[in-house]
Design an enzyme around this catalytic site. Sequence first.
Site, PDB file in Angstrom:
ATOM      1  N   GLU A 121      13.838  -3.291 -38.990  1.00  0.00           N
ATOM      2  CA  GLU A 121      14.670  -4.387 -39.492  1.00  0.00           C
ATOM      3  C   GLU A 121      16.025  -4.400 -38.781  1.00  0.00           C
ATOM      4  O   GLU A 121      16.651  -5.444 -38.625  1.00  0.00           O
ATOM      5  CB  GLU A 121      14.870  -4.269 -41.007  1.00  0.00           C
ATOM      6  CG  GLU A 121      15.266  -5.592 -41.644  1.00  0.00           C
ATOM      7  CD  GLU A 121      15.182  -5.589 -43.163  1.00  0.00           C
ATOM      8  OE1 GLU A 121      14.494  -6.448 -43.722  1.00  0.00           O
ATOM      9  OE2 GLU A 121      15.809  -4.720 -43.795  1.00  0.00           O
ATOM     10  N   HIS A 126      -6.759  14.268 -38.040  1.00  0.00           N
ATOM     11  CA  HIS A 126      -8.131  13.850 -38.365  1.00  0.00           C
ATOM     12  C   HIS A 126      -8.216  12.341 -38.505  1.00  0.00           C
ATOM     13  O   HIS A 126      -9.182  11.814 -39.059  1.00  0.00           O
ATOM     14  CB  HIS A 126      -8.576  14.536 -39.656  1.00  0.00           C
ATOM     15  CG  HIS A 126      -8.546  16.019 -39.532  1.00  0.00           C
ATOM     16  ND1 HIS A 126      -9.639  16.763 -39.130  1.00  0.00           N
ATOM     17  CD2 HIS A 126      -7.526  16.897 -39.686  1.00  0.00           C
ATOM     18  CE1 HIS A 126      -9.296  18.037 -39.080  1.00  0.00           C
ATOM     19  NE2 HIS A 126      -8.019  18.150 -39.401  1.00  0.00           N
ATOM     20  N   LYS A 177      10.671 -16.589 -46.516  1.00  0.00           N
ATOM     21  CA  LYS A 177      11.154 -17.002 -47.836  1.00  0.00           C
ATOM     22  C   LYS A 177      11.157 -18.529 -47.943  1.00  0.00           C
ATOM     23  O   LYS A 177      10.737 -19.090 -48.951  1.00  0.00           O
ATOM     24  CB  LYS A 177      12.572 -16.472 -48.074  1.00  0.00           C
ATOM     25  CG  LYS A 177      12.618 -14.954 -48.203  1.00  0.00           C
ATOM     26  CD  LYS A 177      14.021 -14.457 -48.519  1.00  0.00           C
ATOM     27  CE  LYS A 177      14.055 -12.932 -48.509  1.00  0.00           C
ATOM     28  NZ  LYS A 177      15.384 -12.368 -48.567  1.00  0.00           N
TER      29      LYS A 177
HETATM   30  O1  LIG Z   1      18.590  -5.598 -52.409  1.00  0.00           O
HETATM   31  P1  LIG Z   1      18.110  -6.994 -52.213  1.00  0.00           P
HETATM   32  O2  LIG Z   1      19.238  -7.950 -51.992  1.00  0.00           O
HETATM   33  O3  LIG Z   1      17.232  -7.421 -53.349  1.00  0.00           O
HETATM   34  O4  LIG Z   1      17.261  -7.033 -50.906  1.00  0.00           O
HETATM   35  C1  LIG Z   1      16.062  -6.358 -50.757  1.00  0.00           C
HETATM   36  C2  LIG Z   1      15.557  -6.451 -49.337  1.00  0.00           C
HETATM   37  O5  LIG Z   1      15.166  -7.780 -49.055  1.00  0.00           O
HETATM   38  C3  LIG Z   1      15.726  -8.503 -47.987  1.00  0.00           C
HETATM   39  O6  LIG Z   1      14.925  -9.612 -47.736  1.00  0.00           O
HETATM   40  C4  LIG Z   1      15.981  -7.715 -46.729  1.00  0.00           C
HETATM   41  O7  LIG Z   1      15.063  -7.982 -45.709  1.00  0.00           O
HETATM   42  C5  LIG Z   1      16.052  -6.220 -46.955  1.00  0.00           C
HETATM   43  O8  LIG Z   1      16.921  -5.680 -46.006  1.00  0.00           O
HETATM   44  C6  LIG Z   1      16.530  -5.906 -48.333  1.00  0.00           C
HETATM   45  O9  LIG Z   1      16.662  -4.519 -48.483  1.00  0.00           O
END
Ligand SMILES: O=P(O)(O)OC[C@H]1O[C@H](O)[C@H](O)[C@@H](O)[C@@H]1O
EC number: 5.3.1.9
Length: 523
Positions: A319, A348, A450
Site C-alpha cells: 500500500e 512443503h 469504493k
Molecule cells: O482506519 P480506517 O480509516 O477505517 O481505514 C482502514 C483502511 O482502509 C483504507 O481504505 C486504507 O486503504 C487503509 O490504509 C486503511 O488502513
Amino acid sequence: MNNWIERNRAYTLVDAADNFSIAFAGMKFTDADLDKLAPKFERAAREMARLEAGAVKNPDENRKVTHFSDRIEYPKSALFASVEEFAEKVRTGKITGETGRKFDAVVVNGIGGSALGPQLMQFAINGPYWNEKSDAQRNGYLKIYFLDNTDSAEFADLLEVMDPAATLHLVISKSGGTQETKNNMISMEKFYAEKGLSFAKHAAAITMKGSELDKHAHETGFLAVFEMAESIGGRTSETSIVGHLPAALTGVDFKAFLEGACKMDEWTRTADPRKNPAMMLAAMWYIAGNGRGDRNMVIVPYSDRLILLSRYMQQLVMESLGKALDLDGKEVHQGLNVFGNKGGTDAHAFIQQLNDGRDDFFATFIEVMKDAKRLPITDANTMGNYLHGFLEGLSAALRGKGRQIITIRIPEVNERTLGMVIALYERAVAVYAEFININAFHQPGVQAYKLAAKGILTLRETLMKKIAELKGVSGTAEEIAAKVGEPDQAVEIGGLLDKAAANCPHVTREFCTMANAWYYTVK
Ligand SMILES: O=P(O)(O)OC[C@H]1O[C@H](O)[C@H](O)[C@@H](O)[C@@H]1O
C-alpha cells in the site's frame, strides 16, 4: 569479494545488545553497486531527517508523518496513561458492561491498518490458544476476537461464541467512515438491541477527532473514545493507540514493544548507510528489483507465531509503494510484491517454485534463535535444531541455484523484537520510497473500488425499486436490464440477481440451456 564467509563478515549488521542481526550476504550485489546508490542514500537520509522533524511528507493529503517521532513521547503522554487506566479498570471489573458483568472478551472491529497490527501482535505474543485459556491463566485479561471484513460468515461465526453482556467492542477506524467497519458496528448494534442491551455501553472507539465514528460514539454514549492522530497512517499505526489499547486489554507489554521500535529507530538513523539496516534493506530491494520491483519479496519467518507477518508486510509495503505516479506527477506504476507464510511448513508448499521455478524473488528468512521448549529428537538434535537445519538447508539450496536471500535473526518472539522488526520495515519502506521518488504515505488507488462498489449498491436500489413498480419481472439478465431501463448494466444486474436468488425467497432462477443464461423470476 565473492567468498561466502567474507561476504557474511562484511554485510551482516549486528546489534549485540539486542541479539538482533540482519545478513545481506545472500543477495547479489557488490560494493560498487552500493557506491552507485550514494545520491539515493543521501537523499533518503536528508528526507528522513525532515520527516522526523515534522515536514509535510504526505503532500497529497497535506499531512505530516509522525509515526516514528510520536512513539518516543507516547509512553509519557496523557493518552497513554488513559489507555492503561481504561484497560486496567476493564481487567479488574471496575468498568463493566450494562448488566454489571465483568468483560471477558474484546472484539476488535477494524480493517486494514486498523486490524492487521493488532492481529499480528496478538498471534505473536499471546499465541493461537489465548482464547481457550481460563480467566486465571489470562490473569483477568480479555480474550480477543476480530471483525475485519464485511462478511456475514465472519459475523455469524463470532456470534456463536460471543457472550454479549461480557464483551467489549473496540471500533477502530482512523477515518471513522470505512464502510466495512461501519457495517459490523451497525449489525452489532442491531444484535444488542434485539437482546435488549445497549451496544454503546459495551463499546469504545479509536478514531480521529470529528470523524463520523467520533460523533456517533459521543452521541450514543460509548464507554470511551480515544483520539487517533491525523498524521499517523493506518498501516503504520501499530505503535500508536491502535496497537496499544488491544495490547493493554490482553496483557501485552506495549511499553516493551515501543522500546523495541525506538531502539530500531535509533539504529536506523545511523549516518553510514552500510551500517544502517533500513538503508541496506531498501538498497537490497532496489538492486534486486532494478528499482522497479522486478523481484517479489518472500517473507519466511521460521516461527509459527510470526505467521501473520507476511500479511502485515503486504499492507505496509504494497500500500505504501504501489503507486501510479511519482512525486513529480510522472506515471511510474511502482510497487513491490510481498507474499509468504512460515518457514519449515512452506518447504512443503511453495518453496518448490523458489528452488526450481521462476527466479523472480528474494527471500527474507526470519529466524528465532531461542527455542520455546527443549524437545530432544535424537541424542544430538532437538526439535529446534531441526528447524534451524531446515532453514540453513533451504538457504544453501537456494543460494546454490543462484537465488537471493536476506536472513534476520532475533533472539525470541516478544514485544521488544516485534517492535524492532516492525520499525525496521517501516523505515525501509520510507527510505525505498525516497529512492524511487514516490509518496509512501497515501493510498489514492484504494478509492477506485469504493466508488465502483457504491455504483453497484445504488444500481441494486434502482433495480429493486423498478421491479417493485413493475410488480415483478422475469427473464434473463439482459431482458430484465432492458425492462428496468438499464440495458448497459446487464452483466452487473445479472450479478445482483444471482446474489438475490441465493438470499431472497422472492427471487428464483433456472438455467436455460438454449440461451446459455440464467432465467430469473422476481416476484
Ligand atoms: O482506519 P480506517 O480509516 O477505517 O481505514 C482502514 C483502511 O482502509 C483504507 O481504505 C486504507 O486503504 C487503509 O490504509 C486503511 O488502513
